[in-house]
Design an enzyme around this catalytic site. Sequence first.
Site, PDB file in Angstrom:
ATOM      1  CB  SER A  18      -0.894  -0.022   1.240  1.00 15.97           C
ATOM      2  OG  SER A  18      -1.864   0.990   1.143  1.00 15.97           O
ATOM      3  CD  GLU A  19      -0.637   5.484  -3.452  1.00 18.30           C
ATOM      4  OE1 GLU A  19      -0.181   5.182  -4.558  1.00 18.30           O
ATOM      5  OE2 GLU A  19      -1.540   6.330  -3.309  1.00 18.30           O
ATOM      6  CG  ASN A  20      -1.015   3.935   3.233  1.00 21.26           C
ATOM      7  OD1 ASN A  20      -1.038   2.955   2.490  1.00 21.26           O
ATOM      8  ND2 ASN A  20      -1.529   3.902   4.440  1.00 21.26           N
ATOM      9  N   GLY A  21       2.521   3.207   2.886  1.00 22.98           N
ATOM     10  CA  GLY A  21       3.602   2.746   3.754  1.00 22.98           C
ATOM     11  C   GLY A  21       3.390   1.416   4.426  1.00 22.98           C
ATOM     12  CB  SER A  34       5.956   3.947  -0.084  1.00 21.89           C
ATOM     13  OG  SER A  34       4.888   3.367  -0.799  1.00 21.89           O
TER      14      SER A  34
END
Lengths: 221, 221, 213, 213
Positions: free
Chosen positions: B50-53, B92
């Site tokens: 997930s790109e938010n981390g 990320s």
Amino acid sequence: MELTKEQCREIIAKRVAKEFNEGDVITLGIGLPTEVANYIPHNLHVIFQSENGLLGVGHRDLSADGSSKVTNAGGIAVTTKPGAAFFDSLTSFTMIRGGHVDATVLGALQVDEQGNLANWIIPGKFVPGMGGAMDLVVGAKRVIIAMEHTNKGEPRIVKRCTLPLTAAGEVDLIVTERAVIEVTSQGLLLKEINPLFSLDEVIASTGAHLIVPDSLQNLVA
Amino acid sequence: MELTKEQCREIIAKRVAKEFNEGDVITLGIGLPTEVANYIPHNLHVIFQSENGLLGVGHRDLSADGSSKVTNAGGIAVTTKPGAAFFDSLTSFTMIRGGHVDATVLGALQVDEQGNLANWIIPGKFVPGMGGAMDLVVGAKRVIIAMEHTNKGEPRIVKRCTLPLTAAGEVDLIVTERAVIEVTSQGLLLKEINPLFSLDEVIASTGAHLIVPDSLQNLVA
Amino acid sequence: MKKIISLAEAGRLITDSSSIMVGGFLRCGTPARLIDEILKNTAGNLTLIANDTCVPEHDRGKLIVNKRVKKVIAAHIGTNPETGKQFNAGELEVELVPMGTLVERIRAGGAGLGGVLTPTGIGTTVAENKKVVEIDGRKFLFEKPLKADFALIYGTKADKFGNVFLSGTTRNFNTVMATAAETVIVEPEELCDEPLHPDEITIPGIFVDYVAV
Amino acid sequence: MKKIISLAEAGRLITDSSSIMVGGFLRCGTPARLIDEILKNTAGNLTLIANDTCVPEHDRGKLIVNKRVKKVIAAHIGTNPETGKQFNAGELEVELVPMGTLVERIRAGGAGLGGVLTPTGIGTTVAENKKVVEIDGRKFLFEKPLKADFALIYGTKADKFGNVFLSGTTRNFNTVMATAAETVIVEPEELCDEPLHPDEITIPGIFVDYVAV
């Protein structure tokens, strides 16, 4: 006046140690600059950054062996101060190059009137590598050179560096056993002189023009 | 043949879910692509990034409130799988841009014969921002587009995108409820067709030339 | 030691026309109480640099709703309809930046680099009026560093040295923004009496100017 | 799950003429046992990318002493006299890179960036034959990304998912090298049965191919 190498080093390290403000983050080069840490006034809280990934360097950890997980940039096992932080080389040079280090103290082979610094190559000699010095000189808010005034009588403070540069125009202050000299846009400003030396002696042992102000202070180590 | 929107989405999500290999790291876009996670075969271990981390996204965490410290890129509280890792946005996008993500699944407004993708601006409509999509399309090893074949009868697979691009020449595979199409250097290669549709129907609803091979497989959702 | 100040004092530091970076990914890991303090004062004409403009009811989303922002630099504004409304009305300037480019531009600002060379955005409107550089046969876009007057940072835990620990997915933009602003203010959920363990520090205290509690 | 292999198997992966990044700052945080395994085999003509060439008696320093390396890319070689000796004898190519530039070049390789724009080295021999770019009145040097066939990474702890925790100053180049090689091998001091806590992970398992024990 002849001082021993040890006396010179002590004068320089003690004088540099007075250059810092409460809370300053400082990265010390290897050699003479490392000794500055021994003379920081006890009531002044400064933080030593080590380029290998440590903020809050303590003292040498005599209990550690060669496999210590906490070392300084010289590979020596060290303790950490309260509030210390570990980080990787990427973050370390974000600190250094990004202007988050208040001051760095480095040795020099030559410094010149324009604040150019040469401290990594002696032509014809083995070149060990610049390590983190080039980043430190470019990135630290204040670059302080701690070095003996001459190399066996040969001036280290020169009109124009003849040795290959470490960085161009980045030096702010030069501290030797004879004098404290500020690099200004007008040139090299003599700020303090060690009373063990005459003004003439300092000028004669300097290979660059020194601006001598009316109010010349004593260098107090 | 008329399928409901829900039927289309289920066919597409199920079919995309078969595209992965053991151990693949996958980043899913919001909307339809998110549903792909529901159909991954139980014996296949893939890791959702997930790109938010977050690496190792689990399922929606129904016990969490709005202040959860573990969310997905849609801001929804989620659980983590064993082996999960948290990291910052910098790391990320090192993963995403640096080619460390095996596949990304994204929706599209248009895809064309050259693998160009348009999925972030409808002229005249409010532009919400590209988020991480542009980085994902450029950086993921494999870009899979999951979308309905047409937009109210209007082809989404076109000769040349007319909408502003998200990235040029990065799409690898297109999965719709009607067909699976590979983007090749020769053009769009029809690989599978949903037996609910005739070849003529698929061709008629596609705005680009389709290379039709002799051995056309059935799209099995 | 870092200056420990009250949230109210911290809020008053932010003055008219400041540029502020605000950590957070939607509502996760964002300094919500600091934003509330800004709203208690009059500071306006702000430039807001953030991943997104959150939702209208929460933290930096409220800065938009209360018309304190003149320019937004973000990767996504879709979750706050007020941002789009003010943009369409010509009241708010919006610069949309791909998320990976945004984080690199901020990092370049904080790490003293001259800019970013990214493949992201090549062949799109993002590349308009920007320099494209070909390196070993591949095209890269030159993107400029980003810095700000203030960075408002969320912390799960902080100590008196300014060291910060971030839990879960709260790290997001907080780590990098802490390197790229003139004045960095952390709002920790918990201020610890004891220093954090040096191994568990997400943001070293060197980057932090104030801890606001 | 990552492939757990033996140190011996890992050592055999490194073949003639490979480029290898090796984590560590002098003797701290370096995969010493992996190096010993390489030395048990015949792989030579290696390109070694590391902060330094350590000392002759330890880990990557031994690769130099045993003449397995044809080229070194490092920030410092002064602690290993053998490196200088072979360089002076024309047996070894040495590329000296400022430490902050070295770490950024590796990061650019791992993060898919086109290169680095750094102020470091401007006005010095480091800038020779390199492109200098002026950005907002300041000069920056363009430096190319670095990648390698293998990264040999030290871990204080690792789990079966390839997640790594690094303690103390062992992080150094390990974190960034793990992103920039085709094949990444971790040598952990301890392989944990239970997964590491997601908050304490220094290198996410996504970057790691093999855990060698």
